[in-house]
Structures are given as C-alpha cells and as structure tokens.
Design a protein around this motif. Sequence first.
Motif, PDB file in Angstrom:
ATOM      1  N   ASN A 117       0.818  -1.215   0.000  1.00  0.00           N
ATOM      2  CA  ASN A 117       0.000   0.000   0.000  1.00  0.00           C
ATOM      3  C   ASN A 117       0.850   1.263   0.000  1.00  0.00           C
ATOM      4  O   ASN A 117       2.024   1.240   0.378  1.00  0.00           O
ATOM      5  CB  ASN A 117      -0.924   0.022   1.222  1.00  0.00           C
ATOM      6  CG  ASN A 117      -0.154   0.238   2.516  1.00  0.00           C
ATOM      7  OD1 ASN A 117       0.939  -0.277   2.681  1.00  0.00           O
ATOM      8  ND2 ASN A 117      -0.726   0.997   3.417  1.00  0.00           N
ATOM      9  N   ARG A 118       0.291   2.349  -0.465  1.00  0.00           N
ATOM     10  CA  ARG A 118       0.836   3.695  -0.302  1.00  0.00           C
ATOM     11  C   ARG A 118      -0.343   4.580   0.078  1.00  0.00           C
ATOM     12  O   ARG A 118      -1.498   4.262  -0.245  1.00  0.00           O
ATOM     13  CB  ARG A 118       1.462   4.214  -1.603  1.00  0.00           C
ATOM     14  CG  ARG A 118       2.692   3.449  -2.084  1.00  0.00           C
ATOM     15  CD  ARG A 118       3.894   3.557  -1.173  1.00  0.00           C
ATOM     16  NE  ARG A 118       4.424   4.889  -1.028  1.00  0.00           N
ATOM     17  CZ  ARG A 118       5.404   5.413  -1.774  1.00  0.00           C
ATOM     18  NH1 ARG A 118       5.940   4.704  -2.752  1.00  0.00           N
ATOM     19  NH2 ARG A 118       5.846   6.649  -1.559  1.00  0.00           N
TER      20      ARG A 118
ATOM     21  N   MET B  95       0.163   9.103  -2.680  1.00  0.00           N
ATOM     22  CA  MET B  95       1.183   8.314  -3.364  1.00  0.00           C
ATOM     23  C   MET B  95       0.541   7.054  -3.938  1.00  0.00           C
ATOM     24  O   MET B  95      -0.438   6.548  -3.399  1.00  0.00           O
ATOM     25  CB  MET B  95       2.303   7.925  -2.390  1.00  0.00           C
ATOM     26  CG  MET B  95       3.031   9.110  -1.777  1.00  0.00           C
ATOM     27  SD  MET B  95       3.825  10.168  -3.004  1.00  0.00           S
ATOM     28  CE  MET B  95       5.142   9.076  -3.574  1.00  0.00           C
TER      29      MET B  95
ATOM     30  N   PRO C 116       1.622   3.099  -5.382  1.00  0.00           N
ATOM     31  CA  PRO C 116       2.742   2.172  -5.527  1.00  0.00           C
ATOM     32  C   PRO C 116       3.068   1.972  -7.007  1.00  0.00           C
ATOM     33  O   PRO C 116       2.165   1.929  -7.842  1.00  0.00           O
ATOM     34  CB  PRO C 116       2.231   0.874  -4.892  1.00  0.00           C
ATOM     35  CG  PRO C 116       0.755   0.983  -4.914  1.00  0.00           C
ATOM     36  CD  PRO C 116       0.424   2.438  -4.859  1.00  0.00           C
TER      37      PRO C 116
ATOM     38  N   GLU D 224       7.138  -1.859  -7.193  1.00  0.00           N
ATOM     39  CA  GLU D 224       6.857  -2.113  -5.770  1.00  0.00           C
ATOM     40  C   GLU D 224       5.881  -3.276  -5.611  1.00  0.00           C
ATOM     41  O   GLU D 224       6.044  -4.124  -4.731  1.00  0.00           O
ATOM     42  CB  GLU D 224       6.244  -0.867  -5.098  1.00  0.00           C
ATOM     43  CG  GLU D 224       7.230   0.241  -4.784  1.00  0.00           C
ATOM     44  CD  GLU D 224       6.520   1.503  -4.287  1.00  0.00           C
ATOM     45  OE1 GLU D 224       5.986   1.476  -3.172  1.00  0.00           O
ATOM     46  OE2 GLU D 224       6.488   2.503  -5.037  1.00  0.00           O
TER      47      GLU D 224
END
Lengths: 179, 354
Positions: free
Chosen positions: B333-334, B338, B340, B344
């Motif tokens: 998660n981001r 943001m 990912p 990632e």
Amino acid sequence: MTYETIMAGFGGQGLLFSGKVLAHAALIENKELSWLPSYGPEMRGGTCNCSVIVSDDPVGSPIIAHPNVLMVMNEPSLDKFEDTVAPGGTIFVDSSLIERKVRRTDVTVVYIPATQMAKDMEAVSLANMIILGAIVQKLGCVKPETLTAAIKETISARKAALLDLNLKAVALGENFIAG
Amino acid sequence: MSEKVLMKGNEAIAEAAIRCGCRHYFGYPITPQTEIAAYMSKRMPKIDGTFLQAESEIAAINMVYGCAATGRRAMTSSSSPGISLKAEGMSYLAGADLPALIVNVQRGGPGLGGIQPSQSDYFFMTRGPGHGDFHIIVLAPATVQEMADMTRLAFELGEKYRMPAMLLADGTMGQMMEPVVLPEDTVDPATIPATKPWATTGTEMKRAHNIVNSLYLKPDELEKTNYERFARYAKLEAEECRWEEYLMDDAEVCVVSVGITARVAKNAIVAARKEGIKVGMIRPITLFPFPKAALAKAAAKVKGFLTVELNMGQMNEDVKLAINCAKPVNMCNRVGGMIPSADEVLAAIRKEAK
C-alpha cells in the motif's frame, strides 16, 4: 509496440495539450491509449507533465514508471525524469531552454531548439508542437497525417485562427528530423 | 455500436448520467472531480436540465433528496472532504429508501488532506456513510469505460433496490483520459418517475398521498423498516456481486485490488508471470456488496492473498473477513496521494510467492 511518453516542463508550455493531440491521433488510428495529467498546485507556473501511452495492446496502468519517450522543456524536468527513462528510449530536449546535456549513454537523445524555432515563426507558445512533430517523425508512434487530423479535431473553434500555425509548427519539427 | 471518444473519467460520468436520463445535478466544486460539475454546467442548460452549484455540499445532497423523492434521476458528486459533509444526507436518503447517484472521486485524507488520488474512504463508504444502520451500493470503476458503464448501473441498481448508489473512484480515474463508448441515449427522463409507485409525483386526486420520510417515532415501526431494508441488502448481495478475475485459473497468489491500483497490479502481474510466478487477481467491482463468495472460493486454491490499495489496509480487512482468515492476507500500500509503482507491487508479489 508500446510508446510510453512523458511530456514535462513548466505549466503554460502546452504540455497537456500536445499530449492530448498525441492521444487523439492514437484514437483516430484505433490504437489503445491513455492520457494522464499531473494535476494540482504544480500547474500554476511550476512543473507540469502528462503521461501518454500509445499501444497495440490494451493499456494496463496509465502511470508510467519507465518512459521510452521523454520530452522535456525545462531543466528541472530533465533532472526529475532522466534516470527513469527505459534503456534504449529516446529523450527529446528543448535545447533553447535546457543548457545541459543528457548524462545517460544508453538512450537516444534529440536536441531540438524548439523554443527558438517557435520564436522565429513568432509563435513562442508552439514549441511543444514542434517537438511533437519531431517525436512523430522520429518514432512513427502515429502517422504524420493522423497527427494533422488530430490537431484539426482538438483545436477548439475559439482558437481556429491558430490551426495553421499549429500545423506549421508540427511540420517544422518533422522537417527538423527528416532534414 | 456507437463511436469511441476520448474523455476524462469525470466527463464520462457526467455525459453517461445525462444519457441515462439524469437531468438534475447538484454539486459544489472540489478537486479532483470538478470536471463533472463543469461538464454539467455546460450541458444541462441546453437539454432543459438543472445544473445547480449549491452553497455547500450539505445543501447539494439535500437537493438530491428532494429531487429523488419526485422519482427523477438525480445526482451529486464530490471528493473525500466534501463526501464527509454529505454523510447526513446519505443517511437520510437511505432512511427514506431513495435511489440517487453520489460520485466520490477520492483524494488523500484525513482532514483537508491533499488532492492526489486515494482509496482511503473505503471503510467510510462500505460500512454505511452516516448515522444509523444502513448501506449504500458502492461501485469501483477501473477504466474510463467503467466510469460511464457504472453510472448507468448505479442508477439502475439504486432504483431496483431503492438505495443510494455510489461510484467510488480515485483522483487518477477522474483525471485520466481513455477511449470510451458512451451509453446510447435511449432513456426519456420524463418516463422515469412513472416507474416508481412510491414517488411524490402528484396524486391528481386519484390515489392516496405518497409520503417520503425517514422519521419513525414508534420503535416497532422503525425496527420494521430496518429489517425490511436489510432483507433488501441480503438480496442485493445474493444477486448483484460483481468482480473481475484475471489469470486466476492456476494462481497461487491472489492479488485483490480496485481502481487505479488494480491497473498498476495488472502490470506487475504480467511481469511476475514472465518470471514464472503463478499470480492472478480478483478485482472487486462492487464493494458493497463485497464479492465474498469469489474470494472464499479462491481461498481454497491459493497460498495467500495480497491486497494492493491506497489506504492503510481497509479492504484488507474485508478480504480477511470474506475468507474467514483461512489464508494469509498481506498488503502492498501507499497513502497520502502516493501510488505504488508496478515495481513495488512486483516486489511484494515475489515475497508472497516464496
């Protein structure tokens, strides 16, 4: 083939517009595509960019991590995106605005004094279209005649007077590459 | 089939709503969904519709309530902080069993947060966005085409089950352009109220009054409305769950993701497959009702799940509940705007496959 293009520079240089024209051209050619703008406070005079994907296959994420085409119209954008370009990609640098050279050695670089060329035709705001013409001529992501059609469709009736200038700018960019 | 056009996700919602017979839009501007209001302000006056920029989000949702009570297709749109303000109105709409479309193009929070994409209103929307026991239908588009298609679906499901319905998108989905085939313009807005026998369309002295209300002072009556409503939710869950499965046939790792992160995850899955990792994805399309059965079925086959989301693990909980914690459910998660990168997500998939 998939062209993942980031167009970046200052707000006001028409980067979202040139991206939109490229996206429209891809639509006319019935290709798969996506267009994603940066949005937010950075658009007010700060840096601004858009991501355009043109592909023969369905587009997954519209977010481009490693562009294979980069068009930069200011130095902060070159600093920001140079290292992200996929090896073998092509960087188009507006060399009237960016003094430094590209440091990468594994990419093709096209230096084009687009803003000076645009000033010479007394339409400084069309440097973006000059570079777009160069991109299309160099890479063939869409056909030049489709680009012309896309410009005709994209320019609003209110700005119809600018149509010929836009077409002229694109032709300048194409000729810059074709020689 | 009609022709493909290039539109922003926000614009596609607005045009699709008009083509589905919506002639009443009430809103208040907020990034990243303002294109919906801007589009409506241009189009509605030309088609004898209503575009009204209200004095606040609260006013706008209550205008939707009034309009929906007359049986017309009404909508509002906002982004996360504005949706908080609409919570009271959504509860009233649910309490009065009114169908209406609410669009939430999410941005980072809490508070004023930021303006970049987020999925952090997941809990808020799927648990019942307001006071009282209720749910709204929650749809999660992942393409501009789905932004248009789900606008129609939201109106139709909302009317079928007499519930407010929400398009829960994120800033990326609202701002991006893709080719889209818009729905055919076949709905005559004037014919819609007649299909709703409960609507306050005027009795013409021929029938008893219809009353649209959410106030029940007698507890036994109020209890009855709650049970009746939840019986409808059960039917909704049994009949209307929607999801997409991607490369799940032989998958050992199941990614679960919606909206923009589902698209990033798809890129990562393609890359992981090239490395020989057996990974697939279940993309919930309805978030309420949540496609629990599809996930439970997958749980019997896969080694584990990986949710990819723009929040601190809100959908992750729903996956754990759906599979009764039968398998590990990890997360990539981001937050805060943001997103990912595919790299990632790929790294998280590799870790999961070990």
